[in-house]
Design a protein around this motif. Structure first.
Motif, PDB file in Angstrom:
ATOM      1  N   VAL A  46       0.880  -1.168   0.000  1.00  0.00           N
ATOM      2  CA  VAL A  46       0.000   0.000   0.000  1.00  0.00           C
ATOM      3  C   VAL A  46       0.921   1.223   0.000  1.00  0.00           C
ATOM      4  N   LYS A  47       0.978   1.938  -1.111  1.00  0.00           N
ATOM      5  CA  LYS A  47       1.969   3.010  -1.243  1.00  0.00           C
ATOM      6  C   LYS A  47       1.769   4.139  -0.239  1.00  0.00           C
ATOM      7  N   GLY A  48       0.525   4.519   0.044  1.00  0.00           N
ATOM      8  CA  GLY A  48       0.282   5.611   0.979  1.00  0.00           C
ATOM      9  C   GLY A  48       1.039   6.868   0.585  1.00  0.00           C
ATOM     10  N   ALA A  49       1.778   7.450   1.533  1.00  0.00           N
ATOM     11  CA  ALA A  49       2.497   8.702   1.294  1.00  0.00           C
ATOM     12  C   ALA A  49       3.550   8.584   0.207  1.00  0.00           C
ATOM     13  N   ASN A  50       4.017   7.369  -0.062  1.00  0.00           N
ATOM     14  CA  ASN A  50       5.040   7.205  -1.104  1.00  0.00           C
ATOM     15  C   ASN A  50       4.562   7.696  -2.464  1.00  0.00           C
ATOM     16  N   ALA A  51       3.255   7.622  -2.706  1.00  0.00           N
ATOM     17  CA  ALA A  51       2.709   8.080  -3.994  1.00  0.00           C
ATOM     18  C   ALA A  51       2.796   9.593  -4.141  1.00  0.00           C
TER      19      ALA A  51
END
Length: 306
Positions: free
Chosen positions: A110-115
């Motif tokens: 789940v990428k979350g903030a990485n996106a």
């Protein structure tokens, strides 16, 4: 100038140790659980830092309980976090990992903030990046940011290493051709090249195609069989080490971090690959991702035993 810039992801690893994956609708009891810091970018940065590298991290954390822990983890290893920023109202990245008794694993991301790591973040860090000897990127962040990192490295004469994981189809040939290093595993190489890769020999054929398309150095990780080099320095293999694997999670990231650390020291690709194969093998003898990465002293001790 030996500093390494890692532009990439961080994740919170949620690791469940299982005997087997449950079938649809089935509930099983699992023998163990652990939580740790992970993410391909963070893993590679920590591996390099544990071996003594000077590392600059560009990443994003969320607005949740995991963010402080992630930042503290980077700082514990001496990683420069001035460009690891929080994203309000967004979760940090998480990676539920299922490790079977035979050491093989399955991972959800789940990428979350990485996106939210964008080209503008690279521009904001450009002065610090220009002081780096190598830029390392992966594919757990926005693809436009990966491409921008490659372009930035090319414009500024900074070598760029792409670890094309998790595998993504349809990568831009024009951007791949600008790379100094592409380090895929066999399945990633097959997806990028469009060729069948099921042996070191077929891996070499696929790697030659990518080198012909413009990539300077292609290094294919072959798991327990070591690694293969095809590029400007010819072709050669580094044999794997025989170890009792307990958990293969993060082994590829261990390879990348160790390779980056060693290559930036003396630019010797064969030596860096040999060290990286050994470091990756050492990592699978432990549990978890970053927790299985030895520091320089422990790694040297391991090499005396194999």
């Amino acid at each position: 100038m030996n500093k390494i810039a890692v532009i990439g992801s961080n994740m919170v690893d949620l690791i469940t140790y299982i005997d087997r994956m449950p079938r649809q609708g089935e509930t099983l009891e699992a023998p163990g659980f652990a939580m740790g810091c992970g993410g391909k970018g963070a893993n590679q940065a920590v591996a390099a830092a544990k071996l003594g590298a000077d590392v600059l991290m560009l990443s994003k954390v969320g607005d949740d309980v995991f963010a402080d822990n992630t930042l503290a983890n980077f700082q514990r290893f001496g990683i420069d976090t001035q460009y690891v920023n929080r994203v309000p109202g967004v979760s940090s990245g998480v990676a539920p990992i299922f490790v079977q008794s035979d050491s093989h694993n399955s991972i959800l991301i789940v990428k979350g903030a990485n996106a939210h790591l964008k080209p503008a973040d690279i521009d904001a860090a450009q002065a610090a990046l220009r002081d780096c000897a190598l830029i390392v990127v992966q594919l757990e962040i926005d693809l436009a940011t990966v491409y921008y990192a490659i372009e930035f490295g090319k414009r500024n004469g900074i070598p760029v290493l792409l670890n094309p994981a998790p595998a993504v189809a349809g990568l831009s040939p024009a951007h791949l051709a600008q790379l100094d290093f592409l380090i895929p595993n066999e399945s990633e190489l097959a997806l990028i090249s469009g060729l069948t890769v099921d042996s070191p020999e077929s891996a070499a054929i696929a790697a030659r195609q990518l080198v012909a398309d413009g990539i300077r150095h292609v290094i294919v990780t072959l798991g327990e069989h070591g690694a293969l080099y095809v590029g400007e320095e010819g072709e050669f293999r580094v044999d794997g080490l025989s170890v009792a694997a307990r958990d293969t999670t993060g082994a590829g990231d261990a390879f990348i971090g160790c390779f980056a650390r060693n290559w930036t020291q003396d630019r010797d690709i064969r030596r860096a690959m040999t060290q990286a194969v050994g470091y990756s093998a050492c990592s699978v003898t432990g549990l978890g991702t970053q927790t299985s990465y030895p520091d320089a002293e422990a790694f040297a001790a391991f090499l005396k035993t194999v």
